[in-house]
Design a protein around this motif. Structure first.
Motif, PDB file in Angstrom:
ATOM      1  N   GLN A  51      36.861  15.231 -37.456  1.00 59.32           N
ATOM      2  CA  GLN A  51      35.626  15.472 -36.734  1.00 59.32           C
ATOM      3  C   GLN A  51      35.504  14.583 -35.499  1.00 59.32           C
ATOM      4  O   GLN A  51      34.638  14.805 -34.655  1.00 59.32           O
ATOM      5  N   LEU A  52      36.359  13.569 -35.401  1.00 57.77           N
ATOM      6  CA  LEU A  52      36.313  12.638 -34.275  1.00 57.77           C
ATOM      7  C   LEU A  52      37.098  13.179 -33.099  1.00 57.77           C
ATOM      8  O   LEU A  52      38.192  13.705 -33.251  1.00 57.77           O
ATOM      9  N   ARG A  53      36.535  12.991 -31.926  1.00 53.86           N
ATOM     10  CA  ARG A  53      37.222  13.362 -30.689  1.00 53.86           C
ATOM     11  C   ARG A  53      36.859  12.288 -29.667  1.00 53.86           C
ATOM     12  O   ARG A  53      35.736  12.239 -29.193  1.00 53.86           O
ATOM     13  N   LEU A  54      37.810  11.420 -29.363  1.00 56.69           N
ATOM     14  CA  LEU A  54      37.577  10.320 -28.435  1.00 56.69           C
ATOM     15  C   LEU A  54      38.070  10.712 -27.052  1.00 56.69           C
ATOM     16  O   LEU A  54      39.141  11.294 -26.915  1.00 56.69           O
ATOM     17  N   THR A  55      37.301  10.380 -26.022  1.00 57.15           N
ATOM     18  CA  THR A  55      37.686  10.716 -24.650  1.00 57.15           C
ATOM     19  C   THR A  55      37.987   9.441 -23.877  1.00 57.15           C
ATOM     20  O   THR A  55      37.367   8.402 -24.098  1.00 57.15           O
ATOM     21  N   PHE A  56      38.952   9.554 -22.958  1.00 66.04           N
ATOM     22  CA  PHE A  56      39.404   8.432 -22.139  1.00 66.04           C
ATOM     23  C   PHE A  56      39.593   8.906 -20.709  1.00 66.04           C
ATOM     24  O   PHE A  56      39.953  10.063 -20.480  1.00 66.04           O
ATOM     25  N   PRO A  57      39.391   8.013 -19.736  1.00 71.99           N
ATOM     26  CA  PRO A  57      39.562   8.436 -18.341  1.00 71.99           C
ATOM     27  C   PRO A  57      41.016   8.628 -17.933  1.00 71.99           C
ATOM     28  O   PRO A  57      41.308   9.413 -17.049  1.00 71.99           O
ATOM     29  N   THR A  58      41.947   7.912 -18.577  1.00 68.05           N
ATOM     30  CA  THR A  58      43.363   8.014 -18.210  1.00 68.05           C
ATOM     31  C   THR A  58      44.230   8.109 -19.457  1.00 68.05           C
ATOM     32  O   THR A  58      43.801   7.758 -20.565  1.00 68.05           O
ATOM     33  N   LEU A  59      45.452   8.545 -19.259  1.00 72.19           N
ATOM     34  CA  LEU A  59      46.421   8.603 -20.354  1.00 72.19           C
ATOM     35  C   LEU A  59      46.764   7.199 -20.829  1.00 72.19           C
ATOM     36  O   LEU A  59      46.931   6.963 -22.029  1.00 72.19           O
TER      37      LEU A  59
END
Length: 93
Positions: A51-59
């Motif tokens: 259920q977790l979805r983490l977002t990041f600005p860069t790879l």
């Protein structure tokens, strides 16, 4: 321990712009298969990490997080953008 997948969201077919397509997403692979609930028939599992979805600005930020947490991960490359060049007059051929 479950592994993680790092990817960029492709442009949705319903979108005209490319908003939120430059964000990198870290998603956990399912640790156990989903099975139907005997009472309701809905599919589910006890694994809450999917259920977790983490977002990041860069790879680099996404991979640094996975390495810091000791998560095995694999990077899914972003699909190549293809431009369909078409003239307005082509609609009337």
């Amino acid at each position: 321990m479950s592994s993680a997948r790092i990817f960029q969201r492709p442009k949705n077919a319903m979108q005209s712009g490319r908003a939120r397509t430059m964000i990198w997403v870290l998603e956990f692979d399912p640790a156990e298969p989903q099975r139907p609930d005997p009472l309701t028939g809905w599919a589910g599992s006890r694994d809450t990490r999917n259920q977790l979805r983490l977002t990041f600005p860069t790879l680099e930020a996404a991979t640094a997080y996975a390495e810091k947490e000791g998560l095995p991960y694999h990077v899914v490359p972003a699909p190549e953008r293809t431009l369909k060049l078409q003239a307005y007059a082509d609609n009337f051929r």
